[in-house]
Design a protein around this motif. Sequence first.
Motif, mmCIF file in Angstrom:
data_model
loop_
_atom_site.group_PDB
_atom_site.id
_atom_site.type_symbol
_atom_site.label_atom_id
_atom_site.label_comp_id
_atom_site.label_asym_id
_atom_site.label_seq_id
_atom_site.Cartn_x
_atom_site.Cartn_y
_atom_site.Cartn_z
ATOM 1 N N VAL A 140 0.847 -1.200 0.000
ATOM 2 C CA VAL A 140 0.000 0.000 0.000
ATOM 3 C C VAL A 140 0.879 1.245 0.000
ATOM 4 O O VAL A 140 0.649 2.193 -0.757
ATOM 5 N N GLU A 165 -9.122 6.285 4.218
ATOM 6 C CA GLU A 165 -8.678 4.932 4.569
ATOM 7 C C GLU A 165 -9.633 3.897 4.003
ATOM 8 O O GLU A 165 -9.207 2.904 3.395
ATOM 9 N N ALA A 193 -8.656 1.269 1.039
ATOM 10 C CA ALA A 193 -8.710 -0.158 1.397
ATOM 11 C C ALA A 193 -9.625 -0.919 0.445
ATOM 12 O O ALA A 193 -9.295 -2.024 -0.015
ATOM 13 N N VAL A 211 -3.564 0.123 5.327
ATOM 14 C CA VAL A 211 -3.725 1.471 4.787
ATOM 15 C C VAL A 211 -3.381 2.495 5.865
ATOM 16 O O VAL A 211 -2.682 3.479 5.612
#
Length: 226
Positions: free
Chosen positions: A20, A41, A45, A55
């Motif tokens: 990520v 987030e 994700a 994340v």
Amino acid sequence: MSPLLPPLDAHHPRSMADQVYDMLYERIINLTLPPGTKLSEAEVAAQLGVSRQPVRDAFYRLSQLGFIQIRPQRATTVAPISKDAIVRAYFIRSALEEATMRVAATNLKPVHLTALQDILVRQEDALRMADKTGFHALDDQFHHDICNYSGLGFGWAVIKENKGHMDRARYLSLSFGAPRALAEHHDILDALRAGDGDGAAAAVKRHLNHIDEIIDWLQTTQPEVF
């Protein structure tokens, strides 16, 4: 959040948090995620097909490096380009690469010089095809490989940790700066091929020393990125 991000590979050897981080870092550097972009987030994700924890970890690492701004009760956003951060990154990178060139001039073998020449041939192809992403990746590889071939890979690790703020500015300048950057790579390689450490150090200093010019150009043409 825009643009869309591709799902990650659950079987990749790097951890999900690292993947990520790498994904977002690359897109921040190449301005696919420009300054001011809102990051969620939950949305990241979902797009990457991971849980929110990796994340969150990646967001924290990026915030510690100054690439994103996490503010309680407000949107998380991609940070503007910081002139001060660029100047700090330039100081670190220039000092380490000049020292590296002096070592490389005596340590590089013919096979290494041939491999570096091949990178420049591929950069010429990328320049001809107006492939900024490919050109930038090969630029990194050229400098990385010189460090590695010199036995100074640890130096590149330090440079990489700090150079991202320079990279955002340099990436934006490739529209006019790529031909000069390629010519300067040839100057560096010519000095290394001649075993001229001082010449190679001077060449890399000239190569990196355009950063003030780039900052001035960006402040005039794209002030919104700062």
